[in-house]
Design an enzyme around this catalytic site. Structure first.
Site, mmCIF file in Angstrom:
data_model
loop_
_atom_site.group_PDB
_atom_site.id
_atom_site.type_symbol
_atom_site.label_atom_id
_atom_site.label_comp_id
_atom_site.label_asym_id
_atom_site.label_seq_id
_atom_site.Cartn_x
_atom_site.Cartn_y
_atom_site.Cartn_z
ATOM 1 N N ASP A 12 68.816 15.738 72.009
ATOM 2 C CA ASP A 12 67.966 15.313 70.895
ATOM 3 C C ASP A 12 68.270 13.853 70.603
ATOM 4 O O ASP A 12 69.398 13.395 70.805
ATOM 5 C CB ASP A 12 68.237 16.159 69.650
ATOM 6 C CG ASP A 12 67.741 17.591 69.769
ATOM 7 O OD1 ASP A 12 66.763 17.814 70.501
ATOM 8 O OD2 ASP A 12 68.316 18.475 69.113
ATOM 9 N N ASP A 37 60.321 19.181 71.237
ATOM 10 C CA ASP A 37 60.178 19.726 69.890
ATOM 11 C C ASP A 37 58.876 19.257 69.239
ATOM 12 O O ASP A 37 58.222 20.009 68.510
ATOM 13 C CB ASP A 37 61.360 19.321 69.008
ATOM 14 C CG ASP A 37 62.688 19.833 69.525
ATOM 15 O OD1 ASP A 37 62.710 20.854 70.247
ATOM 16 O OD2 ASP A 37 63.716 19.200 69.218
#
Length: 173
Positions: free
Chosen positions: A123, A139
């Site tokens: 991330d 995401d």
């Protein structure tokens, strides 16, 4: 039958392109952000910050890789079922649903690739202003598709539009 093959191939190709973009952005994050201070794009608002997520959204279910793999397989199976049952590309009423299926597939596969190859998901996008959990491009795909699906289900599609997806229904256009 030819139109079904075109539907499936376009789903697979479009999903693959999105997965490649997701993986590319994660590689850039690893190369340029790992071990570095956050790269501030808008001070106090948005920055690029490397993180290794071993859980689900918002860091829940840490270390449950087997569970995530099973969920990913189920998502892919559901997407494949939807695409097999989907009317041909000529029926424009379903184009948004096809787009959502592509995005959800790409998001699931993008994060599954990370989990299988590394044991965690990379991330790197962080909204500091609201202290939102760090996320990635996969995401974004899933979140955007889910939001679009909600709008489509509430305001665009009618119940009869989903008859083609009913289990055991043999009628396909």
């Amino acid at each position: 039958m030819k139109e079904k093959v075109i539907n499936l191939l376009s789903w697979l190709c479009a999903s693959a392109v999105l997965v490649m973009f997701d993986q590319y952005t994660k590689q850039l994050a690893v190369l340029h952000l790992k071990g570095q201070e956050p790269f501030v794009l808008v001070s106090g608002v948005f920055e690029l910050l490397y993180s290794e997520n071993r859980g689900a959204a918002f860091g829940m279910l840490q270390g449950q890789q087997g569970f995530f793999f099973i969920v990913g397989i189920l998502v892919l199976a559901a997407a494949a079922y939807v695409m097999v049952r989907m009317p041909s590309y000529r029926y424009s009423r379903y184009h948004f649903l096809k787009l959502c299926t592509v995005m959800i597939t790409a998001g699931a596969v993008g994060n599954m690739v990370d989990r299988i190859s590394q044991g965690y998901v990379v991330d790197f996008l962080y909204f500091r202003l609201i202290d939102f959990p760090i996320f990635n491009v996969a995401d974004i795909y899933v979140t955007t598709a889910t939001g679009l699906l909600l709008v489509l289900f509430l305001f665009y599609y009618k119940d009869e539009d989903f008859e083609i997806f009913r289990w055991g229904n043999r009628r396909q256009e």
